[in-house]
Motif scaffolding. Structure first.
Motif, PDB file in Angstrom:
ATOM      1  N   ILE A  62      88.683 -11.322 -22.534  1.00 16.22           N
ATOM      2  CA  ILE A  62      88.158 -12.429 -23.449  1.00 16.22           C
ATOM      3  C   ILE A  62      86.760 -12.279 -23.473  1.00 16.22           C
ATOM      4  O   ILE A  62      86.416 -11.498 -24.258  1.00 16.22           O
ATOM      5  CB  ILE A  62      88.468 -13.461 -23.009  1.00 16.22           C
ATOM      6  CG1 ILE A  62      90.075 -13.793 -22.991  1.00 16.22           C
ATOM      7  CG2 ILE A  62      87.501 -14.765 -23.685  1.00 16.22           C
ATOM      8  CD1 ILE A  62      90.409 -15.117 -22.148  1.00 16.22           C
ATOM      9  N   SER A  68      93.532 -10.250 -19.434  1.00 18.68           N
ATOM     10  CA  SER A  68      93.184 -11.203 -20.407  1.00 18.68           C
ATOM     11  C   SER A  68      91.350 -11.849 -19.491  1.00 18.68           C
ATOM     12  O   SER A  68      90.785 -11.823 -20.577  1.00 18.68           O
ATOM     13  CB  SER A  68      93.643 -12.495 -20.117  1.00 18.68           C
ATOM     14  OG  SER A  68      95.235 -11.689 -21.280  1.00 18.68           O
ATOM     15  N   LYS A  69      91.754 -11.860 -18.570  1.00 22.53           N
ATOM     16  CA  LYS A  69      90.308 -12.581 -17.885  1.00 22.53           C
ATOM     17  C   LYS A  69      89.361 -11.138 -18.090  1.00 22.53           C
ATOM     18  O   LYS A  69      88.055 -11.560 -17.755  1.00 22.53           O
ATOM     19  CB  LYS A  69      90.613 -12.814 -16.485  1.00 22.53           C
ATOM     20  CG  LYS A  69      90.460 -11.778 -15.544  1.00 22.53           C
ATOM     21  CD  LYS A  69      91.132 -12.105 -14.311  1.00 22.53           C
ATOM     22  CE  LYS A  69      90.776 -11.544 -12.820  1.00 22.53           C
ATOM     23  NZ  LYS A  69      91.125 -11.188 -12.203  1.00 22.53           N
ATOM     24  N   ASP A 126      93.122 -16.636 -26.881  1.00 20.89           N
ATOM     25  CA  ASP A 126      91.484 -16.151 -27.079  1.00 20.89           C
ATOM     26  C   ASP A 126      90.692 -15.395 -27.248  1.00 20.89           C
ATOM     27  O   ASP A 126      89.665 -14.595 -27.737  1.00 20.89           O
ATOM     28  CB  ASP A 126      90.844 -16.710 -26.482  1.00 20.89           C
ATOM     29  CG  ASP A 126      90.739 -18.257 -26.145  1.00 20.89           C
ATOM     30  OD1 ASP A 126      90.968 -18.858 -26.872  1.00 20.89           O
ATOM     31  OD2 ASP A 126      90.469 -19.240 -25.235  1.00 20.89           O
TER      32      ASP A 126
END
Lengths: 390, 427
Positions: free
Chosen positions: A114, A110-111, A136
Motif C-alpha cells: 500500500i 499489503s502492509k 487499497d
C-alpha cells in the motif's frame, strides 16, 4: 608549488584511470524486485527471489529480451524491504529514482504494497504486486497492478463453494483480528454468507490475536454453536494449531481455508489432521499440467521444495511485465516515456495465460481471474478440486 | 612515519581553528558544487550517477565502484570543504565574531539557515536522499526523546513505539478527516490549502495524546524501577497496539492510508530543530538536573528536596510528547500507518540508536540516530547478515564504551558557535 602540481597531475591520472572503467551499460532494462528477504516472512521473500531469478535465467538463455526490433539485456535490482512499511517505501524510492528501473515487481504483503504503491504512482512507474490482496493497494492508482485476485472476490467464492458443495446453512469463522489479511477476508466471507443464507447464519464469529497458540475457548464456542463448517483464513502456522485443536475437541465437520493455506509448510506442520480440508487459492500444485507443471518441476529440482503461491504469482508477474514491455513495440530510451508506454500496454493485457490462471485487465489494476478450490488429499498433496470464475 | 604524524597534528591544529560557521560555509560550497558539477564529475569517474549516500549505497552492490565513489566524495566534498574552510579561517572567524555580538537567537538562526540550505541542496539532488534525510531526522527526534527517559532519568522504558503510534494515529486522523475525501471520515471538511497551516496543530494534538498515554506509564513508575518498569512499559506498548488493531474507525490492522503530503523537508527540519532545542534546554534546566539526581539515587534526591514524582511525570510526558510529534511526522512521510509498524522491532531500533549513540547526551542521540539509519541503508544488500553486523557493532560499542559513543556530554550552543580564534591572529 612543485608539490601541488605533482598532486594535481596524480589526481588527473587517477581520474583518467577510473573513467576507463564502467560506462558499458547501454542497452539494459532494469526491473526492480522489492522483496521481504528478512523480517517476518523471509520465506515469501525467498520465493519471490527464486522465481524472479528463474525468469532472468530464461531471458538470458534467450539472449536478452526482444522489444520491437532490438534485444535488451535485463538486470534485476533486488532489494530487501525487511518486511517493514518504511523500508518498502525507501526501497521503492531508491529503485525508481536512483536505479532507474523500468518496472517494479513487489512488495508482496499489503502492509508494504500500500505505501510503496503510493510511491510508484507518484513517480509514474508501473508496479506489479504479485501477492497483495488488499483493495487499497491499487485503488485510485493507475500505475499499480496486481497478479492475484482480491479478498472481496475470494470471500464470496468460498461461501458459494460451501453452499453448493455441502448444502450447509450455518457457518463458523475463526480469524486473527490483529492481522490485516485474515480480518478482511473473514469480513467478506461473513457478508457473502449472510447474503446467501440470511442474517445470523454465521453462528460463530470468533477472533484471536497474532501469535496466540491456544484456541480451545474459541473452538469450544464454535462447536457448541451448531455450525456445520468452519472457515479459517489463517496462515500455515496457525492453521496447523487450529485444525489439530479442533479435532482434539471433537470437531468432525469440514474445515475450509483460503489462499494463505497454500504453503508447503501447511501439511508439514498439520499432518494427517489437515487431510480432506478444502481451501481456495491461486493454483494447485499437485496434478498441475502444462506450463504450471513445468514451472513446479523446475523450481523443485533447483530449490528442493514445491513452490508456494507467492513464487507462482511472482513468476506470473514477471511474465506480465515482460509481455507489457514487449507490447510497447520498442523502447524510446527516455525512461519517463517508456514507463508511460509500459503502463498503457499493461492495462490493455487481455487473456494472459499465466501459470496461476488466465488474467485480463479491463481498466484498473486488478485482473479478472479464476480462483481454484484445492482439496488436501490423503497423501498430503494439494489437488485440484474445482475452478471458480467471476 | 614521524613526518606523517606531524602533518596530521599540524592539520588538526589548523582545522581546530575553524568555527562552525566555517564548516557550514564549506559544506554549502561543496553541495553547491555537487549541484552544478556533480553529474559530470560522477560520469567522468565512471559512476552511473551521483552516489546518493556518499557511495554507501553502492558500496556492497557494486564493490568495483567503491574507489570511484570514494574519489568522488573526496573531490566533491572533501577537497572543496577542506580547502575553503582552511583558507577562510580568518574570514569566517571574523564573521563569527561579528555575528556573536548580536543576540544569540540571531546567531543561531543564521547558522540554522546555512545548515538548512546545505541540507536542502544536498537533498535536492535525489528524492531518495530527501526521504532518507527525513526519516533520519525523525529518528533523531525519537532517539532524543527516548534518551530523556532512558538516559537522563535512567529508567528503562519500552513504551516509545506506543507513544509514537498514538501521535501518528492522532495526527493522521486529524489530517485525513479534515483534508481528504475518505470513506471513513466522509468528504473533505476544509480546503486542502489550509493543510500546511493546520498540520502543526495535528502534530501537537498527537503529541498531547501521546503525553496523555504516558501518564499510564509515569504513575506506575512512582513505585517501580528497573526491570519492573520495563515490563510495565512493554505492556503499555502492547495495549496501544491491540487498541489500534481493534479500533474499526482507523481501519484496525489494515492501516490508515492517504495522509496528505504535508511532511516536506522544511517542516521535518523545523520540528527536529524545535525538538533538539527544547530537549536540550530541558535537560540543562533545573528539572533536567533533578532527572539526573533521580537516576543516581532517588532517595537522596528526595532528601535534597527534589520532588521525584513531579520530575518523573514531567519527564515522561515531555518525552512522550516529542515521540508523538515524531510519530505524526513519520505517518505523513510514509503516508500510511499500520499498528504492526509500532512493534518490538521498532522498539529495538530506537533503543539501539540511544545506546549506540550514548546515554545522557544530545550529541550522542544525534550521532546514534544518524549512524544507525545510514548503516541500515548501506548494509541493506547484505540481507540477513545486516542483522548480524549491526547488533555485533552494538555489542562492540557496549564492550569498549559501555555508555555509548558520546555519552554524558552537554550540548552548549554558545561554545559551539563561538569563533575559534581571536581576530588578531593568535589562538
Amino acid at each position: 608549488m612543485r608539490k601541488e602540481s605533482r598532486f594535481v597531475v596524480c589526481l588527473l591520472v587517477v581520474i583518467m584511470a577510473f573513467s576507463l572503467s564502467g560506462r558499458a551499460q547501454a542497452e539494459t532494462i532494469k526491473i526492480g524486485i522489492n522483496a521481504p528477504l528478512t523480517g517476518d516472512i523471509p520465506k515469501v521473500g525467498e520465493g519471490t527471489k527464486f522465481a524472479a531469478q528463474m525468469w532472468l535465467e530464461d531471458v538470458k538463455a534467450a539472449g536478452g529480451l526482444a522489444v520491437g526490433k532490438k534485444k535488451y539485456t535485463v538486470e534485476l535490482v533486488l532489494e530487501d524491504n525487511e518486511s517493514k512499511a518504511e523500508s518498502a517505501v525507501k526501497v521503492a524510492t531508491k529503485m525508481i529514482t536512483e536505479d532507474d528501473v523500468l518496472v517494479m515487481v513487489g512488495p508482496q504483503a499489503s502492509k508494504q504494497a500500500i505505501p510503496a504503491g503510493g510511491i510508484a504512482n507518484n513517480y509514474k512507474t508501473v508496479m506489479v504486486t504479485p501477492w497483495s490482496t488488499n483493495p487499497d493497494a491499487t485503488k485510485g492508482r493507475p500505475y499499480v497492478f496486481r497478479a492475484c485476485f482480491l479478498d472481496p472476490f475470494q470471500g464470496p467464492v468460498v461461501a458459494n463453494f460451501i453452499s453448493t458443495e455441502f448444502k450447509f446453512t450455518k457457518a463458523a469463522v475463526l480469524y486473527d483480528v490483529a492481522s490485516d489479511y485474515p480480518k478482511g477476508l473473514a469480513e467478506f466471507f461473513k457478508k457473502a454468507w449472510e447474503g446467501l443464507h440470511g442474517k445470523g447464519s454465521v453462528v460463530a464469529y470468533e477472533s484471536f490475536t497474532t501469535k496466540d497458540t491456544d484456541f480451545s475457548s474459541q473452538l469450544t464456542k464454535i462447536i457448541n454453536s451448531g455450525a456445520q463448517v468452519l472457515f479459517t483464513p489463517q496462515y500455515y502456522n496457525e492453521v496447523a494449531l487450529i485444525v489439530q485443536q479442533a479435532h482434539q475437541l471433537g470437531w468432525k465437520k469440514p474445515i475450509v481455508g483460503s489462499d494463505s493455506w497454500g504453503s508447503a509448510e501447511t501439511v508439514k506442520l498439520c499432518g494427517k489432521d489437515c487431510y480432506g480440508a478444502f481451501f481456495s487459492t491461486h493454483y494447485a500444485a499437485a496434478g498441475a499440467s502444462g506450463a504450471t507443471k513445468a514451472f513446479i518441476d523446475r523450481y523443485k529440482a533447483k530449490h528442493g521444495y514445491v513452490p508456494d503461491d507467492v513464487a507462482a504469482l511472482t513468476w506470473d508477474a514477471m511474465l506480465l511485465v515482460q509481455q507489457a514491455i514487449q507490447k510497447t513495440g520498442g523502447l524510446t530510451g527516455d525512461l519517463k516515456k517508456d514507463r508511460e508506454n509500459v503502463r498503457t500496454a499493461m492495462s490493455g493485457i487481455k487473456k494472459f495465460k499465466g501459470i496461476t490462471g488466465e488474467m485480463t485487465f479491463s481498466g484498473g489494476g486488478d485482473p479478472i481471474k479464476c480462483a481454484v478450490i484445492v482439496k488436501i488429499s490423503d497423501a498430503g498433496e494439494f489437488t485440484f478440486y474445482k475452478s471458480v470464475c467471476p | 612515519m614521524p613526518v606523517m604524524g606531524r602533518t596530521i597534528r599540524n592539520l588538526r591544529a589548523s582545522y581546530s581553528q575553524v568555527p562552525l560557521l566555517g564548516w557550514l560555509c564549506g559544506a554549502l560550497i561543496a553541495v553547491t558544487l555537487e549541484r552544478f558539477a556533480g553529474t559530470p564529475i560522477a560520469l567522468a569517474l565512471g559512476l552511473p550517477k551521483i552516489p546518493a549516500l556518499f557511495g554507501l549505497d553502492i558500496m556492497l552492490k557494486k564493490p568495483i565502484l567503491v574507489p570511484n565513489a570514494i574519489l568522488y566524495v573526496f573531490l566533491v566534498y572533501g577537497l572543496p570543504m577542506g580547502a575553503t574552510t582552511r583558507s577562510s579561517i580568518s574570514l569566517t572567524n571574523r564573521l563569527a565574531g561579528r555575528l556573536f555580538r548580536f543576540p544569540i537567537a540571531i546567531t543561531v538562526a543564521v547558522h540554522l539557515a546555512l545548515l538548512y540550505t546545505t541540507l536542502h541542496l544536498w537533498a535536492g539532488i535525489s528524492d531518495y536522499r530527501a526521504l532518507v534525510l527525513k526519516l533520519t531526522l525523525i529518528a533523531v527526534m525519537l532517539t532524543l526523546s527516548l534518551n530523556v527517559i532512558n538516559g537522563y532519568m535512567g529508567e528503562f522504558s519500552c513504551s516509545h513505539p506506543g507513544f509514537m503510534a498514538l501521535g501518528a494515529y492522532c495526527a493522521s486522523v486529524f489530517t485525513v478527516g479534515l483534508f481528504v475525501d475518505d470513506r471513513l471520515f466522509g468528504a473533505v471538511f476544509l480546503p486542502p490549502g489550509l493543510g500546511p497551516f493546520l498540520f502543526p496543530v495535528a502534530l501537537i494534538l498527537g503529541g498531547f495524546l501521546a503525553s496523555f498515554g504516558a501518564l499510564f506509564v509515569a504513575i506506575p513508575s512512582f513505585r517501580t524501577r528497573g526491570d519492573y518498569l520495563a515490563i510495565i512499559s512493554l505492556a503499555f506498548l502492547f495495549i496501544v497496539k491491540s487498541l489500534i488493531e481493534n479500533l474499526e474507525f482507523v481501519r484496525g490492522p489494515r492501516g490508515l492510508s492517504g495522509q496528505p503530503d504535508l511532511a516536506d523537508l522544511p517542516t521535518v527540519f523545523l520540528w527536529t530543530v524545535l525538538c533538539v532545542w527544547s530537549i536540550n534546554n530541558f535537560v540543562r534546566s533545573t528539572i533536567g538536573k533533578a532527572l539526573n539526581a533521580v537516576r543516581d539515587n532517588e532517595m537522596a534526591a528526595g532528601a535534597m528536596t527534589v520532588d521525584t514524582r513531579r520530575t518523573k511525570i514531567v519527564a515522561f510526558l515531555f518525552a512522550a510528547f516529542w515521540a508523538g510529534v515524531a510519530g505524526g511526522l513519520f505517518a505523513h512521510v510514509l503516508r500510511y500507518v499500520n499498528p504492526s509498524t509500532f512493534g518490538i522491532q521498532n522498539l529495538a531500533e530506537v533503543l539501539a540508536m540511544v545506546y549506540f549513540g550514548g546515554l545522557n547526551s544530545v550529541y550522542g542521540s544525534i550521532v546514534g540516530a544518524v549512524s544507525i539509519s545510514l548503516l541500515g541503508e548501506a548494509l541493506r544488500p547484505l540481507e540477513i547478515f545486516k542483522w548480524i553486523i549491526i547488533p555485533l557493532l552494538l555489542i562492540l560499542v557496549m564492550i569498549f564504551r559501555p555508555t555509548g559513543l558520546i555519552a554524558f556530554k552537554d550540548l552548549d550552543v554558545t561554545s559551539l558557535l563561538r569563533p575559534k580564534r581571536k581576530p588578531g591572529g593568535e589562538v
